[in-house]
Each structure stands twice: as structure tokens, then as C-alpha cells.
Design an enzyme around this catalytic site. Structure first.
Site, PDB file in Angstrom:
ATOM      1  N   GLY A  17       0.799  -1.217   0.000  1.00  0.00           N
ATOM      2  CA  GLY A  17       0.000   0.000   0.000  1.00  0.00           C
ATOM      3  C   GLY A  17       0.832   1.267   0.000  1.00  0.00           C
ATOM      4  O   GLY A  17       0.388   2.316  -0.483  1.00  0.00           O
ATOM      5  N   ASN A  18       2.073   1.171   0.523  1.00  0.00           N
ATOM      6  CA  ASN A  18       2.944   2.337   0.563  1.00  0.00           C
ATOM      7  C   ASN A  18       3.402   2.768  -0.822  1.00  0.00           C
ATOM      8  O   ASN A  18       3.968   3.849  -0.986  1.00  0.00           O
ATOM      9  CB  ASN A  18       4.173   2.053   1.430  1.00  0.00           C
ATOM     10  CG  ASN A  18       5.012   0.907   0.881  1.00  0.00           C
ATOM     11  OD1 ASN A  18       4.547  -0.228   0.846  1.00  0.00           O
ATOM     12  ND2 ASN A  18       6.219   1.193   0.464  1.00  0.00           N
ATOM     13  N   LYS A 135      -7.700  -8.494   9.042  1.00  0.00           N
ATOM     14  CA  LYS A 135      -7.009  -7.740   7.993  1.00  0.00           C
ATOM     15  C   LYS A 135      -7.230  -6.246   8.175  1.00  0.00           C
ATOM     16  O   LYS A 135      -8.362  -5.763   8.101  1.00  0.00           O
ATOM     17  CB  LYS A 135      -7.530  -8.169   6.621  1.00  0.00           C
ATOM     18  CG  LYS A 135      -6.884  -7.434   5.447  1.00  0.00           C
ATOM     19  CD  LYS A 135      -5.428  -7.803   5.299  1.00  0.00           C
ATOM     20  CE  LYS A 135      -4.817  -7.147   4.084  1.00  0.00           C
ATOM     21  NZ  LYS A 135      -3.371  -7.377   4.006  1.00  0.00           N
ATOM     22  N   LYS A 214      -2.900  -9.601  -0.015  1.00  0.00           N
ATOM     23  CA  LYS A 214      -2.392  -9.560  -1.394  1.00  0.00           C
ATOM     24  C   LYS A 214      -1.091 -10.334  -1.537  1.00  0.00           C
ATOM     25  O   LYS A 214      -0.795 -10.845  -2.629  1.00  0.00           O
ATOM     26  CB  LYS A 214      -2.251  -8.124  -1.883  1.00  0.00           C
ATOM     27  CG  LYS A 214      -1.275  -7.241  -1.130  1.00  0.00           C
ATOM     28  CD  LYS A 214       0.127  -7.223  -1.701  1.00  0.00           C
ATOM     29  CE  LYS A 214       0.999  -6.319  -0.845  1.00  0.00           C
ATOM     30  NZ  LYS A 214       2.440  -6.514  -1.093  1.00  0.00           N
ATOM     31  N   LYS A 276       3.999 -11.490   4.539  1.00  0.00           N
ATOM     32  CA  LYS A 276       5.003 -11.391   3.479  1.00  0.00           C
ATOM     33  C   LYS A 276       5.972 -12.574   3.543  1.00  0.00           C
ATOM     34  O   LYS A 276       6.271 -13.211   2.525  1.00  0.00           O
ATOM     35  CB  LYS A 276       5.753 -10.063   3.578  1.00  0.00           C
ATOM     36  CG  LYS A 276       4.893  -8.840   3.323  1.00  0.00           C
ATOM     37  CD  LYS A 276       5.648  -7.555   3.573  1.00  0.00           C
ATOM     38  CE  LYS A 276       4.837  -6.340   3.185  1.00  0.00           C
ATOM     39  NZ  LYS A 276       3.518  -6.254   3.846  1.00  0.00           N
TER      40      LYS A 276
END
Length: 315
Positions: A17-18, A135, A214, A276
Site C-alpha cells: 500500500g505504501n 485484515k 495480497k 510477506k
């Protein structure tokens, strides 16, 4: 007779998102377009060496859409899977147009095709995540307002945030189409926000109220379409031990067994680095190929193996 040129390897880049909204920014469209230029410039350069798949997060954007809906009772509210679909179109357009501009600036106008693909991801309706929303989406809230908020909130490494159900991805519905587009050397933008979460109903699908992580969806896609390198771009230099403490230490290399041990020890928080590392381990263990987690400011270095954390099957 000229020699046959072997196809370029396939690289999947998962943008956090960054990539669109940085810390302490309001998230205006101008800010988001400006933030995209750096990663898109690097991705444009990588098209010379790789066939590209781009996935992306949508936490801030889908959270903002939820807030907008709640501010206007006169407009019928849309379910969460529709908001995910909306952000796929929104962010896909922004990535595609920014990347196209960078390719043109380099003189690459007609050699590459770009396509943004609305993507479904199948989940299990009995996934325990539906009973335990986890989330994070939307903004960070001050601790003193949390008791008055009308939706579930949990403390994350960034602060108190709204949480929604996040079931595990089972399969990418459009995997065949994505493989065909990659074979034709298209740059494919897909599985935005983890994909639109759906469950099977007979031969069809039905959307569900959830947001898929994601990175986990990207790892599933990477396995199903035959990706050679899986790269997760984030806002830190890589994977750290004891992150946020005086003892924090960057790990330039990490094998899957050590990564799984660190996950079991709680070294990587579930709302931050945990998914991640889990996604990278899943991809590497299933394929034997390399995954990397590194800074979005040096995406090219992370792909090359000189920056970030390189995750491999063996030490």
C-alpha cells in the site's frame, strides 16, 4: 537460420500500500500518482529483462471507500467484494497509466502491451477467518476513540485500525488468461487487493464480504502461472529480527526452514511482515525458486539480489 531466443523469465512484483500512500500523507490522487513514479520507473527498466506481473495492495483505498459509504446514509451501501473490485479498477488504471508514461519516456512505446485484469480469488466459506476479522483496512485511529467505533478494531504495528475477514486464497480464477497474456509479453496488472473474494456455487461464483491478503494471493498466483522470481516491495529495507528494538537486525539471506522457525517464534507480526514472509516461504518451498522482500525505493536491487532479504530453499 537464426537461433531461437529463449523466453524471458517471469517476475511477479507485489506492491504494498505504501507504493501509493506514504506514511503521514492524506492520500490525495496527486500524492498517489507521484508515489507511483519511482517503482514504475524501475519496473519499466525491468521489462527489458523480464516478463512482468504486477499485483498490489488496496488497504487504504478500500478503507476510504468504506468510510465514504458510512458518511452518506442516502446512498445504498455496497458489499466489500464490490469495493475490492472498484479499487482493482482504480489502482490498475493508476499503475497502468504511470507505467505507460515511464515506458514512453524511455522510448518504449509499442513493444510492450499493458493490461489490467479484474481478478477473482476463490476462498473457503468455512475459513475460520470469517469468525475472527484480522485484515487491517483504512486509517489509523487514536486509542481514545476506539471504544466508540461501530466496527471491529485491532492494534497493529502501525496503530489501531479497522479489521475485516481475511480468508486464505485457494486458487486464482483467471490463471489461464494470465498465463496466456504473459506468454504474449503483456505486462499484467492483476489480483489487486488480493483479488475479489468469491466462493464456488455450483459452476458459478458468489462474492463474499472479505479482503484477501495480497501477498498470500500473489504467492498463490506465482505458483499457478509459473513465476521465476517473486518479489515483495515494501516500506522497509527487508526482513528484520527483533524489529523496532535496539537489537533489530536485517537479514540479507533467509532459508525457508529458518523463516518458518522465526514465524513460529512470533518474530514477524501477522499485521505486518508475517504474511510477506509466509507468502515468500510458500512460493519457495513449492517451486524451489527465489523470493525477495525489499524496499520499494530499490526494487531493481531487490530483484537483482543486492538489496532486501533473499529467501531461498537452502541456506
Amino acid at each position: 537460420m537464426s537461433p531461437i531466443t529463449p523466453p524471458k523469465p517471469v517476475l511477479l512484483v507485489a506492491l504494498g500500500g505504501n507504493a501509493l500512500i506514504r506514511k503521514d500523507q492524506k492520500g490525495t490522487i496527486d500524492e498517489q500518482f507521484a508515489n507511483l513514479r519511482l517503482p514504475m520507473r524501475q519496473i519499466a527498466q525491468l521489462t527489458a529483462t523480464f516478463r512482468l506481473i504486477i499485483t498490489h495492495g488496496n488497504g487504504p483505498q478500500v478503507g476510504n471507500l468504506m468510510l465514504q459509504q458510512e458518511c452518506c446514509p442516502d446512498v445504498p451501501r455496497l458489499p466489500l467484494e464490490i469495493l475490492v473490485a472498484q479499487t482493482q479498477g482504480q489502482i490498475g488504471y493508476m499503475i497502468e497509466s504511470t507505467l505507460d508514461s515511464e515506458l514512453m519516456a524511455m522510448g518504449i512505446v509499442t513493444q510492450k502491451g499493458l493490461v489490467s485484469l479484474i481478478s477473482y480469488v476463490v476462498v473457503d466459506p468455512k475459513d475460520p477467518a470469517f469468525a475472527d476479522p484480522s485484515k487491517p483496512v483504512g486509517p489509523v485511529y487514536p486509542e481514545d476513540v476506539v471504544p466508540s467505533l461501530p466496527f471491529p478494531v485491532k492494534k497493529t504495528p502501525k496503530g489501531y485500525r479497522r479489521v475485516v475477514a481475511s480468508p486464505k486464497p485457494l486458487t486464482i480464477v483467471e490463471q489461464k488468461e494470465i498465463r496466456q497474456l504473459i506468454a504474449m509479453d503483456f505486462v499484467v496488472i492483476c489480483c489487486g487487493g488480493g483479488g475479489i473474494p468469491v466462493i464456488r456455487e455450483g459452476r458459478g461464483f458468489c462474492g463474499v464480504d472479505a479482503v484477501i491478503d495480497k501477498d498470500l494471493a500473489s504467492a498463490k498466483l506465482a505458483r499457478q502461472v509459473g513465476v521465476d522470481i517473486f518479489c515483495i516491495a515494501t516500506d522497509v529495507a527487508g526482513v528484520y529480527l527483533n524489529y523496532g528494538t535496539p537489537q533489530q537486525r536485517l537479514l540479507p539471506r533467509l532459508d525457508v526452514r529458518a523463516a518458518e522457525n522465526y514465524l513460529a517464534q512470533g518474530q514477524f507480526p501477522p499485521g505486518s511482515m508475517g504474511p510477506k514472509v509466509e507468502a515468500a516461504v510458500e512460493f519457495v518451498r513449492a517451486t524451489g525458486k527465489r523470493a525477495a522482500i525489499g524496499p520499494i525505493e530499490n526494487l531493481a536491487g531487490t530483484v537483482a539480489g543486492t538489496h532486501g532479504t533473499q529467501i531461498t530453499l537452502e541456506p
